[in-house]
Write a protein that holds these residues in place. Structure first.
Motif, PDB file in Angstrom:
ATOM      1  N   LEU A 134      76.830  47.607 -28.136  1.00  5.72           N
ATOM      2  CA  LEU A 134      76.844  47.729 -26.681  1.00  5.72           C
ATOM      3  C   LEU A 134      75.434  47.628 -26.100  1.00  5.72           C
ATOM      4  CD1 LEU A 134      78.725  48.310 -24.232  1.00  5.72           C
ATOM      5  CD2 LEU A 134      78.208  50.734 -24.546  1.00  5.72           C
ATOM      6  N   ASP A 135      74.420  48.055 -26.883  1.00  2.00           N
ATOM      7  CA  ASP A 135      73.038  47.994 -26.399  1.00  2.00           C
ATOM      8  C   ASP A 135      72.596  46.572 -26.092  1.00  2.00           C
ATOM      9  OD1 ASP A 135      72.604  50.697 -26.508  1.00  2.00           O
ATOM     10  OD2 ASP A 135      71.885  50.668 -28.564  1.00  2.00           O
ATOM     11  N   GLN A 136      73.172  45.612 -26.792  1.00  3.42           N
ATOM     12  CA  GLN A 136      72.769  44.227 -26.546  1.00  3.42           C
ATOM     13  C   GLN A 136      73.107  43.805 -25.120  1.00  3.42           C
ATOM     14  OE1 GLN A 136      70.951  43.148 -29.179  1.00  3.42           O
ATOM     15  NE2 GLN A 136      71.577  45.172 -29.909  1.00  3.42           N
ATOM     16  N   GLU A 137      74.131  44.462 -24.531  1.00  2.40           N
ATOM     17  CA  GLU A 137      74.475  44.152 -23.150  1.00  2.40           C
ATOM     18  C   GLU A 137      73.519  44.844 -22.172  1.00  2.40           C
ATOM     19  OE1 GLU A 137      76.592  41.924 -23.140  1.00  2.40           O
ATOM     20  OE2 GLU A 137      77.566  42.200 -25.086  1.00  2.40           O
ATOM     21  N   ILE A 138      72.872  45.894 -22.620  1.00  4.61           N
ATOM     22  CA  ILE A 138      71.919  46.597 -21.757  1.00  4.61           C
ATOM     23  C   ILE A 138      70.582  45.870 -21.718  1.00  4.61           C
ATOM     24  CG2 ILE A 138      70.618  48.756 -21.459  1.00  4.61           C
ATOM     25  CD1 ILE A 138      72.969  50.257 -22.572  1.00  4.61           C
ATOM     26  N   VAL A 139      70.152  45.316 -22.865  1.00  4.35           N
ATOM     27  CA  VAL A 139      68.852  44.635 -22.936  1.00  4.35           C
ATOM     28  C   VAL A 139      68.986  43.126 -22.848  1.00  4.35           C
ATOM     29  CG1 VAL A 139      67.886  46.519 -24.285  1.00  4.35           C
ATOM     30  CG2 VAL A 139      68.891  44.560 -25.478  1.00  4.35           C
ATOM     31  N   ALA A 140      70.210  42.626 -22.622  1.00  2.00           N
ATOM     32  CA  ALA A 140      70.425  41.175 -22.552  1.00  2.00           C
ATOM     33  C   ALA A 140      69.550  40.545 -21.478  1.00  2.00           C
ATOM     34  CB  ALA A 140      71.905  40.888 -22.273  1.00  2.00           C
ATOM     35  N   PRO A 168      77.759  49.220 -16.417  1.00  4.23           N
ATOM     36  CA  PRO A 168      77.427  50.294 -15.454  1.00  4.23           C
ATOM     37  C   PRO A 168      77.192  51.614 -16.187  1.00  4.23           C
ATOM     38  CG  PRO A 168      79.784  49.860 -15.464  1.00  4.23           C
ATOM     39  CD  PRO A 168      79.172  48.836 -16.381  1.00  4.23           C
ATOM     40  N   ASN A 169      76.089  51.682 -16.893  1.00  2.00           N
ATOM     41  CA  ASN A 169      75.821  52.821 -17.767  1.00  2.00           C
ATOM     42  C   ASN A 169      75.708  54.139 -17.011  1.00  2.00           C
ATOM     43  OD1 ASN A 169      75.065  53.805 -20.532  1.00  2.00           O
ATOM     44  ND2 ASN A 169      73.184  54.347 -19.477  1.00  2.00           N
ATOM     45  N   ILE A 170      75.293  54.093 -15.751  1.00  2.00           N
ATOM     46  CA  ILE A 170      75.140  55.313 -14.971  1.00  2.00           C
ATOM     47  C   ILE A 170      76.451  56.072 -14.866  1.00  2.00           C
ATOM     48  CG2 ILE A 170      75.579  54.145 -12.772  1.00  2.00           C
ATOM     49  CD1 ILE A 170      73.068  56.998 -13.330  1.00  2.00           C
ATOM     50  N   ASP A 476      84.228  40.811 -16.847  1.00  2.00           N
ATOM     51  CA  ASP A 476      85.491  40.609 -17.573  1.00  2.00           C
ATOM     52  C   ASP A 476      85.248  40.527 -19.075  1.00  2.00           C
ATOM     53  OD1 ASP A 476      87.315  40.683 -15.477  1.00  2.00           O
ATOM     54  OD2 ASP A 476      86.973  38.581 -14.960  1.00  2.00           O
ATOM     55  N   GLN A 477      84.161  39.845 -19.469  1.00  2.00           N
ATOM     56  CA  GLN A 477      83.839  39.734 -20.894  1.00  2.00           C
ATOM     57  C   GLN A 477      83.489  41.100 -21.488  1.00  2.00           C
ATOM     58  OE1 GLN A 477      80.699  36.834 -21.037  1.00  2.00           O
ATOM     59  NE2 GLN A 477      82.047  35.117 -20.491  1.00  2.00           N
ATOM     60  N   ILE A 478      82.740  41.896 -20.719  1.00  2.00           N
ATOM     61  CA  ILE A 478      82.388  43.243 -21.181  1.00  2.00           C
ATOM     62  C   ILE A 478      83.646  44.080 -21.364  1.00  2.00           C
ATOM     63  CG2 ILE A 478      81.215  45.387 -20.563  1.00  2.00           C
ATOM     64  CD1 ILE A 478      79.283  43.257 -21.363  1.00  2.00           C
ATOM     65  N   LYS A 479      84.542  44.020 -20.391  1.00  2.00           N
ATOM     66  CA  LYS A 479      85.785  44.803 -20.477  1.00  2.00           C
ATOM     67  C   LYS A 479      86.627  44.354 -21.663  1.00  2.00           C
ATOM     68  CE  LYS A 479      89.143  44.045 -17.554  1.00  2.00           C
ATOM     69  NZ  LYS A 479      89.990  44.025 -16.334  1.00  2.00           N
TER      70      LYS A 479
END
Length: 829
Positions: A134-140, A168-170, A476-479
Motif C-alpha cells: 500500500l505504501d507504493q501508492e503513497i509515494v507513487a 486518503p490516508n487521513i 477505482d484501481q486502489i479500491k
C-alpha cells in the motif's frame, strides 16, 4: 564608572521579558503544531511518519525486496531527516506495523512488534521491516516533481514537504496527537467506503454530509467491535467533533451444569487486553461483580477470545450490562477532525476532508502531467535529431569521418543540419547498431508515439474534466486492489438491562418455542397483515422445533412461568433474552431451574406484581379439564428457584393460566371442537397448593386446548390447525354449569383439522397466528365477519405444504398499531 561605559550601557536595547516569552512560546507552539503533532490533510501523515516512509523508500526497502533491520532504518531516519531520539522514530515504525493499531498498516514488520496486551516491541536490533504494498501508492510519482522538496534539518539533503498519496490516508488510518492548546483524534475508516465517498463527491460537488453518511457509514476500527448509535458519528462528520461509543463483540455459549459463558471476541480500539482482563478480575475479587465464576484469556494468533464462565441462574444480559458500565468493554472515542491545512491547524467536517484530498490529487496529477510533458518533449527533441541523422545517414557519416575531432564534428553537425547542442551530441554518441534498418524503424516509431503522448498530455493539462477522470480511475484501481469489508458494525444503541426505575416502558413480544427457546422483541418488529396474507418470518427454527406460545407485555411486567408439573417461576420481562426477529432466542432451562422432565406449560404476565390486591385471581386449567382459582396475592413473594403453584394429578398437566376479576365468564374448548361456557363463580377460590375442580367432562380421546376469559361484548375467535377459523358471538354459546360435556364450537372436519385454540375478540383487536414453520401473521379482527356456531369457518392464513397453525395470541387493545395492509387474491371466505 567612566563616561564611555555609561554610554555603552545606554546603547543596549531594552527587551520586555513578557513580550519575549510570548513570542518564543508562540514560535515553539507553532513548531509543535506544524512540525510534530498534527497530520497534514493531504497525505494524512505527521512529519515523523512521512520521513520514516521516505527514508525506507530511499533505502529501496519496498514490499518486494528483503526485510532490513529496523535499526538501519531508524539510523537513516534520525541521521538524515528527523533530528530527534531513536526511540521516537522506532516507536513510529512499530505502530505503523501493528495490525491492531493501523487499519491498513504502512510497515510490514518481521519479529516482535508488540501485542494487544501492551507488550513492547523487541529492540530495533532484533526486528526487521519493509514497506507494505500500500505504501507504493503513497509515494507513487514522488520522483515526477509532484510535490515540493525542502531542505532537511542541516541543509545537506532534501525531503518532501508532503507525499503525493493516492490513498486518503487521513481517514483510512486516522491519526492522534496532542499539540499545544489543541489535539487531534481521527478514527480509521474503511478504504472502500471512503473511496466510494470520494467518487460520489466527484460526481456531485453539492452532495450533502447526510448523503455522504449513507456511503461512509462511520469509523471502521482494526479491532472490530461495535459502534453503538449514529448520533456521535453524525455530529463528528458535520462539525468535526463528536463522541462515539465503542462496544466489545460478545456472544453466549452454553456449558455444562445448566450454565453459560460469555465469550468476548473483539474489544474496543486502543484497549489493552491484559488491562481489561485484570479489571474484570479485580471487580470479581472486590465482589462488585458476583455473577462470574471464572475468567480465562484464551486468545491466540487466530484472534481475541476472553471467556467469562457465569454462575448458575445468572442472566448473561445483566452481567454484560454490568461489564459495559464498569469495565472498558464499552468505552467512548472522542473524534476531533483537526489537521494541517495550508500550514494552519483547522477542524474540518467530513466533506471538507474529502475535498482537500481531491484538491491535493488534482495538484499532483497536474504536476505529474507537466513533468511527463517536459520529459516527453525532451525525448521528442532528441528523436527529431536522430530522425534527421538517419534521413541523411551517408552525409552524416561522411561529415564525421572528415572531422578532425569530436568537437569539430559536433560543430559541423549543428551548422549543417541546424541541430541543437544535445541533438548533435546524441548523434555522435549513437552506436553503430542503431544504423540498422530495424533500429531506424524503431526511432521513427518512437518519435511518432512520443508525439501522440505529447498531444495527450497537453490535452490533459488543458482539460480539468480529464484530470478528474484520471483521479477517479486511479481511485477505482486502489479500491479494486486494496478494498475490503467493514470490521466494525454500527448498531442502534441497544436497550440496557437496568434497574426497573431506569427502564423506559416498552411493549414487547415474547415467544417460546416447542423445545423451550425464549426471546423478546419490540412489538414494532411485526407488521399487520390482511387475512389470508403470507405472513412475516418470526423465528428461525429447526425441523423438530416450532413456536408454541406468543405473548405481548410491557418490559416492566412480571412473567409467571407455570410448568407442566405445577411449579411456578417469576421473571421480569426485561430479564428475558433480547434477540433478533429471526433468532431462536435462548433455552428456558438457562433462565429457570427446571427438572429433568419439566417444561414450561403456561406463562402469565402480571403488571406491578408487588402491589396487586386480592381483587384479581389466577385461573389455571389443565389439559384434562381441571380448573382452579387462586388469589393473585398468593404469588406476590417470588422465589427465584420457583414454588409449587398447584397440585397436579397423574397423567395431567397444566395447559394455561389467566387473570380473572371474580365476575368473568370462562370458556373452554377441546381439540375435537367441543366447548363449555360457565361463570367463574362456579369455581371457588382455593389456595396455591389446591388441585382444582372439574371444568368439563371429556371424551376418552379429547383434551382441552383453549381457555378464554369472556367479556360481555366479546365474540369468540376459534382457530384450527389447517388455518381456518371463525368469529362467533358470545350469545351463540349459552351459559352452563361447569363439569358438563359442552356443545360444538366448530366442526373439526378434514378441511379444518383439530382445534388450536380460542380467543375473545372485538373489532379493535389484532391477533397473531403462528405456524410450525415459525411464520407469523398479524391480523385485524375487523377483517373477519361474525358467523354462526355450527359453521366450518373461513381461511385465516395461507399455509404451505406441511405447515399447520400451532398457536395464537392477541395484541394489547390499547396499543395503536399501524397496519401494513396487503391485499391477497387467494384468501377464501
Amino acid at each position: 564608572m567612566t563616561e564611555s561605559s555609561e554610554i555603552t550601557e545606554m546603547e543596549k536595547p531594552t527587551i520586555s521579558i513578557e513580550k519575549e516569552l510570548r513570542k518564543s512560546y508562540l514560535d515553539y507552539a507553532m513548531s509543535v503544531i506544524i512540525g510534530r503533532a498534527l497530520p497534514d490533510v493531504r497525505d494524512g501523515l505527521k512529519p515523523v511518519h512521512r520521513r520514516a516512509l521516505f527514508a525506507m523508500r530511499e533505502l529501496g526497502n519496498t514490499y518486494n525486496r528483503p526485510y532490513i533491520k529496523s535499526a538501519r532504518i531508524v539510523g537513516d531516519v534520525i541521521g538524515k531527516y528527523h533530528p530527534h531520539g531513536d526511540t521516537a522514530a522506532y516507536d513510529t515504525i512499530v505502530r505503523m506495523a501493528q495490525t491492531f493499531s493501523m487499519r491498513y498498516p504502512l510497515v510490514d514488520g518481521q519479529g516482535n512488534f508488540g501485542s494487544m496486551d501492551g507488550d513492547s516491541a523487541a529492540a530495533m536490533r532484533y526486528t526487521e521491516a519493509r514497506m507494505t504494498k500500500l505504501d507504493q501508492e503513497i509515494v507513487a510519482d514522488l520522483d515526477k516533481d509532484t510535490v515540493d522538496f525542502v531542505p532537511n534539518y542541516d541543509n545537506s539533503l532534501e525531503e518532501p514537504s508532503v507525499l503525493p498519496s493516492k490513498i486518503p490516508n487521513i481517514l483510512i488510518n486516522g491519526s492522534e496527537g496532542i499539540a499545544v492548546g489543541m489535539a487531534t483524534k481521527i478514527p480509521p475508516h474503511n478504504l472502500t467506503e471512503v473511496i466510494n465517498g470520494l467518487i460520489a463527491l466527484i460526481e456531485d460537488a453539492n452532495i450533502t454530509i447526510h448523503q455522504l453518511m449513507g456511503i461512509i457509514t462511520g469509523p471502521d476500527f482494526p479491532t472490530g467491535g461495535f459502534i453503538c448509535g449514529r448520533a456521535g458519528i453524525r455530529e463528528a462528520y458535520e462539525t468535526g467533533r463528536g463522541v462515539v461509543i465503542m462496544r466489545s463483540c460478545t456472544h453466549v455459549e452454553p456449558r455444562s451444569k445448566n450454565s453459560e459463558s460469555i465469550v468476548i471476541t473483539e474489544i474496543p480500539y486502543q484497549q489493552n487486553k491484559a488491562t481489561l482482563v485484570e479489571k474484570i478480575a479485580q471487580l470479581m475479587k472486590e465482589k462488585r461483580i458476583t455473577s462470574i465464576a471464572e475468567i480465562r484469556d484464551e486468545s491466540d494468533r487466530q484472534g481475541v477470545r476472553i471467556v467469562l464462565d457465569l454462575k448458575r441462574d445468572e442472566i448473561p444480559d445483566i452481567v454484560l450490562n454490568q461489564l459495559f458500565k464498569m469495565t472498558p468493554l464499552q468505552k467512548s472515542f472522542g473524534i476531533i477532525l483537526l489537521c494541517i491545512v495550508n500550514n494552519k491547524p483547522e477542524v474540518l467536517n467530513i466533506k471538507q476532508v474529502l475535498e482537500h484530498f481531491l484538491a491535493h490529487r488534482r495538484t499532483v496529477v497536474y504536476r505529474r502531467t507537466a513533468y511527463e510533458l517536459r520529459k516527453a518533449e525532451e525525448k521528442a527533441h532528441i528523436l527529431e535529431g536522430l530522425k534527421i541523422a538517419i534521413s541523411n545517414l551517408d552525409e552524416v557519416v561522411e561529415l564525421i569521418r572528415a572531422s578532425a575531432n569530436p568537437a569539430e564534428a559536433k560543430a559541423e553537425l549543428k551548422s549543417r543540419f541546424e541541430l541543437s547542442d544535445i541533438q548533435a551530441q546524441t548523434i555522435l554518441d549513437m552506436r553503430l547498431q542503431r544504423l540498422t534498418g530495424l533500429e531506424r524503424d524503431k526511432i521513427i516509431k518512437d518519435y511518432n508515439e512520443i508525439i501522440e503522448k505529447i498531444a495527450w498530455l497537453k490535452k490533459v493539462l488543458g482539460d480539468d474534466d480529464l484530470v478528474i477522470q484520471i483521479i477517479r480511475e486511479e481511485l477505482d484501481q486502489i479500491k479494486e486492489e486494496y478494498g475490503d469489508e467493514r470490521r466494525t458494525e454500527i448498531i442502534d444503541a441497544p436497550d440496557d438491562i437496568l434497574p426497573e426505575d431506569m427502564i423506559i416502558p416498552e411493549e414487547m413480544v415474547v415467544t417460546i418455542s416447542h423445545t423451550g427457546y425464549i426471546k423478546r422483541n419490540p412489538l414494532n418488529l411485526y407488521r399487520a397483515q390482511r387475512r389470508g396474507g403470507k405472513g412475516v418470518k418470526g423465528m428461525t427454527t429447526l425441523e423438530d422445533d416450532f413456536v408454541t406460545n406468543l405473548y405481548t407485555a410491557s418490559n416492566l411486567d412480571t412473567f409467571l412461568f407455570f410448568t407442566n408439573t405445577g411449579k411456578v417461576f417469576w421473571r421480569k420481562v426485561y430479564e428475558l433474552p433480547l434477540a433478533g426477529r429471526a433468532a431462536r432466542g435462548k433455552a428456558v432451562v438457562n433462565l429457570l431451574e427446571l427438572g429433568k422432565e419439566e417444561k414450561v406449560a403456561a406463562v402469565l404476565p402480571i403488571a406491578d406484581l408487588a402491589n396487586v390486591d386480592d381483587s384479581q385471581t389466577v385461573l389455571t386449567v389443565t389439559k384434562l379439564g381441571r380448573v382452579k382459582k387462586t388469589s393473585i396475592t398468593e404469588y406476590k413473594r417470588p422465589l427465584r428457584k420457583g414454588k409449587l403453584g398447584l397440585t397436579i394429578k397423574d397423567e395431567d398437566e397444566i395447559l394455561t393460566a389467566a387473570l380473572t376479576t371474580g365476575d368473568d365468564e370462562i370458556f373452554l374448548v377441546t381439540k375435537n371442537g367441543l366447548s363449555i361456557h360457565f361463570h367463574e363463580s362456579n369455581v371457588r377460590t382455593m389456595g396455591r397448593l389446591a388441585a382444582g375442580v372439574k371444568g368439563i367432562t371429556l371424551a376418552e380421546d379429547d383434551e382441552v386446548v383453549g381457555v378464554s376469559v369472556i367479556k360481555s361484548d366479546d365474540s369468540i375467535l376459534t382457530v384450527t390447525e389447517n388455518g381456518y377459523g371463525k368469529r362467533t358471538a358470545v350469545a351463540e354459546y349459552k351459559l352452563q354449569n361447569r363439569g358438563g360435556k359442552g356443545v360444538f364450537a366448530i366442526k373439526t372436519s378434514e378441511r379444518n383439522g383439530k382445534v388450536v385454540g380460542v380467543l375473545p375478540v372485538v373489532d379493535e383487536d389484532q391477533v397473531m397466528l403462528i405456524a410450525n414453520s415459525g411464520k407469523v401473521i398479524r391480523m385485524p379482527m375487523d377483517t373477519i365477519r361474525i358467523i354462526g356456531r355450527n359453521t366450518q369457518g373461513v381461511r385465516l392464513i395461507n399455509l404451505e405444504d406441511n405447515e399447520i397453525v400451532v398457536g395464537m395470541s392477541m395484541l394489547a387493545r390499547e396499543e395503536e398499531m399501524v397496519e401494513d395492509i396487503e391485499d391477497n387474491d387467494n384468501s377464501a371466505d
